[in-house]
Design an enzyme around this catalytic site. Structure first.
Site, PDB file in Angstrom:
ATOM      1  N   SER A  30     -48.485 -31.115  31.164  1.00 39.86           N
ATOM      2  CA  SER A  30     -48.256 -31.453  32.407  1.00 39.86           C
ATOM      3  C   SER A  30     -47.252 -30.850  33.436  1.00 39.86           C
ATOM      4  O   SER A  30     -46.768 -32.369  34.337  1.00 39.86           O
ATOM      5  CB  SER A  30     -48.642 -33.351  32.026  1.00 39.86           C
ATOM      6  N   GLU A  88       0.885  -1.159   0.288  1.00 39.09           N
ATOM      7  CA  GLU A  88      -0.054  -0.221  -0.092  1.00 39.09           C
ATOM      8  C   GLU A  88       0.965   0.826  -0.002  1.00 39.09           C
ATOM      9  O   GLU A  88       0.282   2.147  -0.860  1.00 39.09           O
ATOM     10  CB  GLU A  88      -0.895   0.113   1.180  1.00 39.09           C
TER      11      GLU A  88
END
Lengths: 783, 206
Positions: free
Chosen positions: A481, A201
């Site tokens: 239940s 870069e």
């Protein structure tokens, strides 16, 4: 002049044309002024203009650079894994745990986060880690394992009592604009990374003053030669300014601003500071709505490792992504990404940052990225959701998304992985086996530690990696239940009136509910069973016996039992409550069963252990608390009864699915028209709740035993569990009782030893009360 | 039903509070060997259903014969003596399961931390130990002790009650310590009668 000076400063420098016009007008008005004077004025003016504008830009830069630069999302960690001799951790689990953490398998361990295996022997070099209760330095240890777990841990020749593997990072709480990052400091940036950036870069980064005229010229030349843009002349500083401060608008004036700011940044900050900012700002990928920023998170996102542990080929890939994280996405465009990576390596070699050998070796490596989302976070969205909700009670959303908090949770990634697999695989199998539309069933699973209420796993749907509707928390459904244990516990807490062997009436129920509605519930088999022992009524889940029992002990008492066990939401204490007309989420059900599993001691379910700030200072601990919710003796009787459910009752099918010897307690639950299938139960150390149903609340055609129970069992058998031992608390006595609930001698036929709260044993004797002999003793021994 | 040992009415000796590893007298070593041997025997008979790290908790049952029968039989005891002849010299029930090395190390650390006034550290160590051995009654007691120093009286009562629920019925030393702690916490909360009641329970166990 005074007015002229002010104007541009106020208006900004964007409109130079106007300034010139103003000057012309002035010249026309005051013709006596000489050219010389005007020239000086112009010079001074432009100096002031640039100077003033630079001051303005400098301020912008300072605002952005100083103080808090980024909103740093809170990081969410799983639980650390305790390793000690005697730990029930299989070699398989150990390997999975090392993989969660991104440890590398090597032949010979030489650096942190490496491991080697030879048969049952593992060599592991752990990482340093700062926990909420201190810093653990990394160390190299030798672990011996066999089929039952870890048998020995040594460090050199010294026996190690205990060590822990650092927790895996499993998620983060990132802010609304979706930028996620893990901050790194300059000192943590590996040389390879810096060199790579320089090579590709900005090779003159350390020489130029923020803008690289030579670089621009070189790029220009290259572009002219190629006839298109092949090289950019932007320095790292310019790139940083562009991403960090300016918008992505493309224009000449922006380019100029960028250059000017780069010069200011370079003048004001050191190269190291610039590099650090750059390394944290850079965009490196996208996952759904989450943007991956900075090399710290990038390393985790692509390799599931901290940046400092990356090898050359991995670092080179990250550097390559700077140019275009979507275009070179290594998961979607592996070929492109590989070419780009190799180009980075080549440039590094060309500029002498790496040797030919190193470069060749790196080029031969595969990309090595983890499967999408497989490693770092967001594969446990349901759990992160729970953490977030618990944190919201104590923290502002803003602090969670920006302060870089470190959240240590109770998540057990191993159990979580198994739970997710158990749910999705079993639902598929059920759909196939019963010809149910594929994908129509949904489910949820919650696993908590029995004695201290830590949430170990939470699965919110069959696609556990998908952050959608979190059924574990938000599917609030009638529990059927599953409510019955609360009814029986209420009864057993009155030992003068009810014991396990007390006969209760399974007879027709016909009553009018408060709304004026007539209520005539039925048993599942639509039969009446007459007088049945209490334990049998529960293990067979008889509705009518339960309603009669519940009405007898009182709805209020049952409701208060439920509240004590941990039901936090409001509910109506109508008779239908006794059969589960109470809607709860799977997590809420887990709370009830946790209280039972812990012998009647409720521990509020916790997903978080501690919160540290960005400097590792502890902000908050979530300590272990317990509250006695019920008499431990009564809970013991109930637990014994719930074991019976899984041995000879409605949950007996679970035995076939579990390993031999794993004793568990549990309860099935089924709601009207088979809409909800539930199973809740526990071993000695884990409480698990499974729910199976449909999102549109239509019938699934499944009972608790045919839907949720196999899911539950699949999970429980795939993780280690301590079998329930049924150790009676003080105040429990065993007595031999016959089928009619009368005291008998133990040598008599068909007698069973039941536990009783001392003094509550039946007073009626059976005909068979002969003395017990040695045979009786032996029967008792192996009963 | 799980594997069970029937102990009859015979009550084993007790270990002293704090002295978790039984005194290393040759006597104790002998007892432990016997205990281990008989446990191993029983466990193998039961299909070896427990983890191997700590001696398994064995469900204890105290089967009390029907009242009438109990009155009738004075041979009852003789039959127990006879039973004793079949088992290796009757061994005392290990009142507390032996903690593994990790738990012992963490308890030691918690002790040090408490000594240095680092109560948060001590509770963190004890909580960590409880993750490893969640049913260890002594750990719950120790955590209650730390919370007592921190004056979290409500929590002290709950933690000590939890310890009591998990303590072996024979471990009256631990249970009595828990009741004393409860008494102290209740007194600090201003519950004088509750404190007296807890003290009474503590004394009845001594």
């Amino acid at each position: 002049m005074a007015t002229k000076k002010k104007r541009p400063a106020r208006r900004g420098a964007a409109r130079p044309a106007k300034k010139t016009r103003a000057r012309k007008a002035s010249r026309r008005r005051k013709k006596s002024r000489s050219w010389w004077k005007a020239g000086v004025g112009l010079l001074v003016l432009s100096g002031l203009l640039i100077g003033g504008y630079s001051v303005y830009l400098g301020k912008t830069v300072r605002v952005k650079f100083e103080g808090k630069r980024w909103a740093v999302p809170a990081q969410i960690y799983a639980r650390p894994l305790d390793l000690y001799s005697g730990a029930n951790i299989s070699a398989e689990q150990l390997k999975a745990e090392l993989q969660f953490l991104g440890y590398r398998k090597v032949a010979n361990v030489s650096a942190p986060a490496q491991w080697a295996q030879k048969g049952g022997r593992f060599n592991i070099h752990t990482r340093d880690f700062t926990f909420w209760d201190g810093h653990d330095p990394g160390q190299t240890v030798t672990l011996d394992t066999n089929a039952s777990g870890i048998t020995r841990i040594r460090s050199g020749r010294k026996e190690v009592d205990l060590l822990r593997l650092e927790p895996a990072l499993v998620g983060s709480i990132y802010p609304a604009h979706n930028e996620d990052r893990v901050l790194v400091q300059r000192a943590e940036l590996p040389d390879d990374l810096i060199n790579g950036l320089l090579a590709v870069e900005d090779r003159r980064f350390f020489e130029h003053a923020g803008v690289d005229l030579r670089g621009i010229a070189r790029a220009l030349l290259a572009n002219i030669r190629a006839g298109k843009t092949v090289q950019g002349g932007s320095t790292l500083t310019q790139q940083l300014v562009k991403n960090f401060i300016l918008t992505s608008e493309r224009s000449v004036s922006r380019k100029l601003n960028e250059a000017l700011m780069a010069l200011i940044v370079d003048a004001r900050y050191s190269k190291d500071e610039i590099l650090e900012a750059y390394a944290n700002e850079i965009f490196l990928g996208q996952e759904g709505g989450r943007a991956i920023h900075g090399f710290g998170l990038g390393a985790h996102f692509y390799f599931n490792r901290p940046l400092r542990e990356l090898r050359l080929h991995e670092t080179a890939l990250l550097v390559g992504l700077v140019k275009g994280a979507s275009f070179y996405n290594p998961r979607r465009q592996p070929k492109r990404a590989l070419e780009r990576r190799n180009l980075v390596i080549e440039r590094m070699e060309a500029q002498g940052f790496v040797t030919r050998e190193q470069a060749d070796k790196a080029r031969q490596q595969k990309l090595g990225v983890t499967a999408r989302g497989a490693a770092h976070g967001h594969r446990v969205p349901a759990f992160v959701d729970l953490v977030r909700r618990q944190l919201r009670r104590d923290y502002r959303e803003e602090d969670l998304t920006s302060e870089g908090l470190r959240i240590f949770t109770t998540l057990d990634p191993w159990v979580q992985q198994r739970a997710a697999a158990a749910l999705s695989k079993r639902l598929q199998r059920i759909e196939k086996g019963r010809r149910i539309d594929s994908g129509s069933l949904q489910g949820a699973l919650v696993v908590v530690s029995a004695q201290n209420g830590e949430v170990q796993a939470l699965v919110g749907g069959r696609d556990a990696g998908f952050a959608g509707f979190n059924r574990a928390l938000d599917a609030v459904r009638p529990i059927g239940s599953l409510v019955k244990p609360a009814v029986y516990l209420t009864a057993l807490s009155q030992p003068g009136k009810y014991t396990l062997s007390t006969l209760i009436e399974d007879k027709a129920v016909d009553m009018t509910l408060p709304g004026g509605q007539r209520w005539q519930p039925n048993n599942y088999d639509r039969q009446l069973h007459g007088a049945v022992p209490l334990h049998e009524a529960l293990s067979r889940s008889l509705n009518l016996a339960t309603v009669n029992l519940g009405m007898d002990v009182g709805l209020k008492a049952v409701a208060s039992t439920l509240r004590a066990l941990g039901v936090g939401r409001d509910f109506d204490a109508f008779p239908s409550l006794l059969l589960g007309a109470l809607s709860l989420s799977p997590l809420e059900v887990a709370q009830i069963y946790q209280s039972l599993a812990a012998g009647g001691f409720n521990s509020p379910l916790r997903a978080i252990r501690a919160v540290l700030d960005v400097d590792h200072e502890q902000l908050q601990r979530y300590p272990l608390t317990v509250t006695q919710a019920a008499d431990p003796a009564a809970v013991f009787l109930l637990t014994r009864n719930l074991v019976e459910v899984t041995e000879s009752g409605t949950g007996a099918g679970v035995r076939r699915l579990l390993p031999k010897g794993l004793q568990v307690a549990g309860k099935t639950g089924t709601t009207n028209d088979l809409r909800d299938s539930w199973f809740a139960g526990f071993s000695a150390d884990r409480v698990t709740v499974a729910w199976v149903g449909r999102d549109d609340n239509a019938s699934t055609g499944l009972t608790g035993a045919s839907g949720a129970m196999p899911v539950w069992a699949d999970l429980m058998r795939s993780i280690d569990n301590v079998p329930l031992q049924l150790t009676p608390p003080p105040g429990i006595e065993y007595h031999w009782v016959d089928g009619a609930g009368r005291l008998s001698a133990e040598t008599c036929d068909g007698v069973v030893a039941f536990p009783y709260i001392a003094g509550s044993q039946p007073a009626v004797l059976s005909d068979c009360t002969e003395k017990q002999g040695l045979g009786g003793f032996l029967n008792g021994l192996f009963d | 039903m799980a594997c069970s040992i029937r102990l009859g009415r015979w009550r084993p000796g007790l270990t002293k509070m704090g002295n978790r590893l039984m005194a290393e007298s040759s006597f104790a070593v002998l007892w432990r060997a016997c205990a281990a041997a008989s446990l191993a025997l029983l466990l193998s008979a039961c299909g070896g259903m427990s983890r191997t790290d700590t001696p398994a908790r064995v469900e204890e049952r105290t089967v009390v014969p029907p009242p009438e029968q109990a009155e009738e039989t004075s041979e009852e005891t003789s039959s127990e003596v006879q039973i004793a002849a079949y088992t290796p010299p009757a061994q005392p029930q290990i009142a507390r399961p032996q903690p593994n090395r990790a738990v012992t190390a963490l308890m030691r650390r918690a002790d040090e931390q408490r000594g240095n006034g680092d109560l948060d550290g001590a509770s963190a160590s004890l909580e960590r130990a409880l993750r490893i051995a969640p049913e260890d009654a002594v750990l719950w007691h120790e955590l209650a002790e730390v919370r007592m120093v921190q004056q979290q009286h409500h929590l002290v009562v709950q933690l000590a009650s939890k310890s009591n629920a998990l303590a072996s019925p024979h471990d009256s030393t631990l249970r009595s310590s828990n009741w004393r702690l409860i008494a102290k916490a209740r007194r600090a909360q201003g519950d004088a009668s509750g404190a007296r009641d807890a003290d009474r329970r503590a004394s009845s166990l001594n």
